[in-house]
Motif scaffolding. Structure first.
Motif, PDB file in Angstrom:
ATOM      1  N   LEU A  11       1.043  -8.668   1.722  1.00 34.28           N
ATOM      2  CA  LEU A  11       1.767  -7.817   2.294  1.00 34.28           C
ATOM      3  C   LEU A  11       3.263  -8.222   1.971  1.00 34.28           C
ATOM      4  N   THR A  12       4.115  -7.391   1.618  1.00 35.42           N
ATOM      5  CA  THR A  12       5.529  -7.659   1.475  1.00 35.42           C
ATOM      6  C   THR A  12       6.440  -7.216   2.509  1.00 35.42           C
ATOM      7  N   PHE A  13       7.235  -7.820   2.870  1.00 30.30           N
ATOM      8  CA  PHE A  13       8.551  -7.642   4.054  1.00 30.30           C
ATOM      9  C   PHE A  13       9.990  -7.910   3.542  1.00 30.30           C
ATOM     10  N   ASP A  14      10.838  -6.962   3.716  1.00 28.35           N
ATOM     11  CA  ASP A  14      12.316  -7.134   3.682  1.00 28.35           C
ATOM     12  C   ASP A  14      12.537  -8.387   4.513  1.00 28.35           C
ATOM     13  N   GLY A  15      13.128  -9.578   3.811  1.00 27.67           N
ATOM     14  CA  GLY A  15      13.492 -10.607   4.491  1.00 27.67           C
ATOM     15  C   GLY A  15      15.059 -10.866   4.786  1.00 27.67           C
ATOM     16  N   LEU A  16      15.789  -9.988   4.526  1.00 29.62           N
ATOM     17  CA  LEU A  16      17.326 -10.005   4.629  1.00 29.62           C
ATOM     18  C   LEU A  16      17.647  -9.713   6.189  1.00 29.62           C
ATOM     19  N   ASP A  17      18.452 -10.717   6.850  1.00 28.80           N
ATOM     20  CA  ASP A  17      19.006 -10.477   7.976  1.00 28.80           C
ATOM     21  C   ASP A  17      17.861 -10.576   9.094  1.00 28.80           C
ATOM     22  N   THR A  18      16.901 -11.528   8.717  1.00 27.60           N
ATOM     23  CA  THR A  18      15.827 -11.725   9.681  1.00 27.60           C
ATOM     24  C   THR A  18      15.816 -13.254  10.039  1.00 27.60           C
ATOM     25  N   ASN A  19      15.117 -13.408  11.134  1.00 29.06           N
ATOM     26  CA  ASN A  19      14.634 -14.855  11.367  1.00 29.06           C
ATOM     27  C   ASN A  19      13.422 -15.188  11.181  1.00 29.06           C
ATOM     28  N   ALA A  20      12.759 -16.229  11.468  1.00 30.72           N
ATOM     29  CA  ALA A  20      11.322 -16.761  10.953  1.00 30.72           C
ATOM     30  C   ALA A  20      10.474 -15.933  11.902  1.00 30.72           C
ATOM     31  N   MET A  21      10.929 -15.075  12.811  1.00 34.97           N
ATOM     32  CA  MET A  21       9.943 -14.456  13.606  1.00 34.97           C
ATOM     33  C   MET A  21       9.968 -13.071  13.250  1.00 34.97           C
ATOM     34  N   SER A  22      11.273 -12.586  12.995  1.00 36.69           N
ATOM     35  CA  SER A  22      11.413 -11.031  13.118  1.00 36.69           C
ATOM     36  C   SER A  22      11.123 -10.320  11.738  1.00 36.69           C
ATOM     37  N   TRP A  23      10.818 -11.034  10.708  1.00 35.71           N
ATOM     38  CA  TRP A  23      10.539 -10.637   9.405  1.00 35.71           C
ATOM     39  C   TRP A  23       9.195  -9.693   9.459  1.00 35.71           C
ATOM     40  N   PHE A  24       8.350 -10.369  10.175  1.00 35.26           N
ATOM     41  CA  PHE A  24       6.990  -9.674  10.349  1.00 35.26           C
ATOM     42  C   PHE A  24       6.976  -8.577  11.234  1.00 35.26           C
ATOM     43  N   ALA A  25       7.507  -7.548  10.834  1.00 29.72           N
ATOM     44  CA  ALA A  25       7.678  -6.255  11.600  1.00 29.72           C
ATOM     45  C   ALA A  25       7.376  -4.896  10.720  1.00 29.72           C
ATOM     46  N   LYS A  26       7.028  -3.856  11.559  1.00 32.82           N
ATOM     47  CA  LYS A  26       6.802  -2.560  10.745  1.00 32.82           C
ATOM     48  C   LYS A  26       8.029  -2.055  10.423  1.00 32.82           C
ATOM     49  N   SER A  27       9.269  -2.408  10.670  1.00 32.11           N
ATOM     50  CA  SER A  27      10.307  -1.705  10.252  1.00 32.11           C
ATOM     51  C   SER A  27      10.834  -2.576   8.972  1.00 32.11           C
ATOM     52  N   GLN A  28      10.479  -3.951   8.810  1.00 32.93           N
ATOM     53  CA  GLN A  28      10.728  -4.494   7.539  1.00 32.93           C
ATOM     54  C   GLN A  28       9.464  -4.364   6.438  1.00 32.93           C
ATOM     55  N   LEU A  29       8.380  -3.874   6.890  1.00 38.52           N
ATOM     56  CA  LEU A  29       7.362  -3.797   5.788  1.00 38.52           C
ATOM     57  C   LEU A  29       7.756  -2.887   4.553  1.00 38.52           C
ATOM     58  N   LEU A  30       7.697  -3.638   3.257  1.00 45.85           N
ATOM     59  CA  LEU A  30       7.813  -2.912   2.050  1.00 45.85           C
ATOM     60  C   LEU A  30       6.519  -2.431   1.565  1.00 45.85           C
ATOM     61  N   THR A  31       5.311  -3.067   1.472  1.00 46.22           N
ATOM     62  CA  THR A  31       4.234  -2.886   0.780  1.00 46.22           C
ATOM     63  C   THR A  31       3.051  -3.401   1.410  1.00 46.22           C
ATOM     64  N   SER A  32       1.826  -2.837   1.414  1.00 43.19           N
ATOM     65  CA  SER A  32       0.535  -3.248   1.763  1.00 43.19           C
ATOM     66  C   SER A  32      -0.532  -2.522   1.234  1.00 43.19           C
ATOM     67  N   PRO A  33      -1.756  -3.169   1.274  1.00 41.71           N
ATOM     68  CA  PRO A  33      -2.715  -2.532   0.502  1.00 41.71           C
ATOM     69  C   PRO A  33      -3.488  -1.203   1.371  1.00 41.71           C
ATOM     70  N   TRP A  34      -3.046  -0.970   2.672  1.00 44.02           N
ATOM     71  CA  TRP A  34      -3.454   0.006   3.535  1.00 44.02           C
ATOM     72  C   TRP A  34      -2.662   1.564   3.264  1.00 44.02           C
ATOM     73  N   LYS A  35      -3.173   2.580   2.893  1.00 44.91           N
ATOM     74  CA  LYS A  35      -2.156   3.736   2.780  1.00 44.91           C
ATOM     75  C   LYS A  35      -1.966   4.269   3.911  1.00 44.91           C
ATOM     76  N   ASP A  36      -2.783   4.082   5.112  1.00 44.89           N
ATOM     77  CA  ASP A  36      -2.331   4.836   6.517  1.00 44.89           C
ATOM     78  C   ASP A  36      -1.470   3.910   7.243  1.00 44.89           C
ATOM     79  N   LEU A  37      -1.203   2.616   7.046  1.00 49.66           N
ATOM     80  CA  LEU A  37      -0.429   1.911   7.862  1.00 49.66           C
ATOM     81  C   LEU A  37       0.982   2.303   8.185  1.00 49.66           C
ATOM     82  N   LYS A  38       1.774   2.644   7.161  1.00 46.15           N
ATOM     83  CA  LYS A  38       3.259   2.991   7.489  1.00 46.15           C
ATOM     84  C   LYS A  38       3.420   4.210   8.614  1.00 46.15           C
ATOM     85  N   GLY A  39       2.340   5.208   8.435  1.00 48.26           N
ATOM     86  CA  GLY A  39       2.098   6.431   9.054  1.00 48.26           C
ATOM     87  C   GLY A  39       1.730   6.218  10.209  1.00 48.26           C
TER      88      GLY A  39
END
Length: 208
Positions: free
Chosen positions: A97-125
């Motif tokens: 799983l890849t997340f956008d880390g810009l302007d985040t803290n150690a807790m906020s990066w793991f969020a749907k709004s930050q998600l860039l890639t995942s192996p699950w086609k249905d996750l973002k929607g």
């Protein structure tokens, strides 16, 4: 000052940083190691440089210990571009799983709004009732959950289980456990295509 970074190619090696973007492992925890992933991430001490080779070798499962880079405890002092969380099974990558880390803290990066890639086609929607490091029930951490429906009807994609709770799908002989959906869409945690991994490693990419 020369600082270490580590490159994974089956083994871990230490190199000096270069003036380029580099990927650095900042956490490794093994399954059934007796280590709380959440507590380690939030408040655990940093590992020493001497522990890099010992604790980042996937050939050697960790027991009652972990690897944590000082970057985690000083997250906002670094220019973190991306965060990647990887699960390994028999030293083979099974989830990334890849997340956008810009302007985040150690807790906020793991969020749907930050998600860039995942192996699950249905996750973002899809809607989620939990997608965060804190998770749910005090034991379901780094949790990506679709919905709850009485334990047997719980669906999701990814979870770090730090301990057992009242649902059968969280029961293991030892903790932590790293559970993930092996297909391309959310699954029932109890009866679906859900697997457990051996190791969790979190990487950050820095702009230097």
């Amino acid at each position: 000052m020369e600082r270490p970074w580590v490159n994974f190619d089956g083994n871990w090696e230490v190199y000096p940083w270069q003036n380029v973007n580099v990927k650095i492992p900042v956490l490794r925890v093994s399954s059934s190691s007796g280590v709380s992933v959440y507590d380690t991430w939030v408040s655990g001490p940093s590992s020493s440089l001497s522990e890099v080779g010992l604790h980042l070798n996937l050939n050697s499962p960790l027991t009652n210990t972990f690897y944590k880079h000082p970057i985690v405890n000083g997250w906002e002092n670094w220019n973190i571009a991306e965060v990647r969380i990887i699960l390994y099974k028999h030293m083979i990558e099974v989830v990334s799983l890849t997340f956008d880390g810009l302007d985040t803290n150690a807790m906020s990066w793991f969020a749907k709004s930050q998600l860039l890639t995942s192996p699950w086609k249905d996750l973002k929607g899809s809607s989620t009732n939990f997608l965060g490091i804190e998770g749910s029930n005090g034991n379901r951490r780094f949790f990506i959950s679709s919905h709850y429906s009485g334990c047997g009807g719980d669906y999701g994609w990814f979870v770090v289980l730090d301990a057992d709770d009242h649902c059968g799908w969280t029961t293991r002989s030892a903790y932590p456990a790293f559970s993930y959906v092996s297909g391309s869409s959310k699954q029932n945690w109890l009866s679906g295509a859900v697997r457990d991994a051996d190791d969790l490693v979190i990487f950050v990419t820095l702009y230097l």
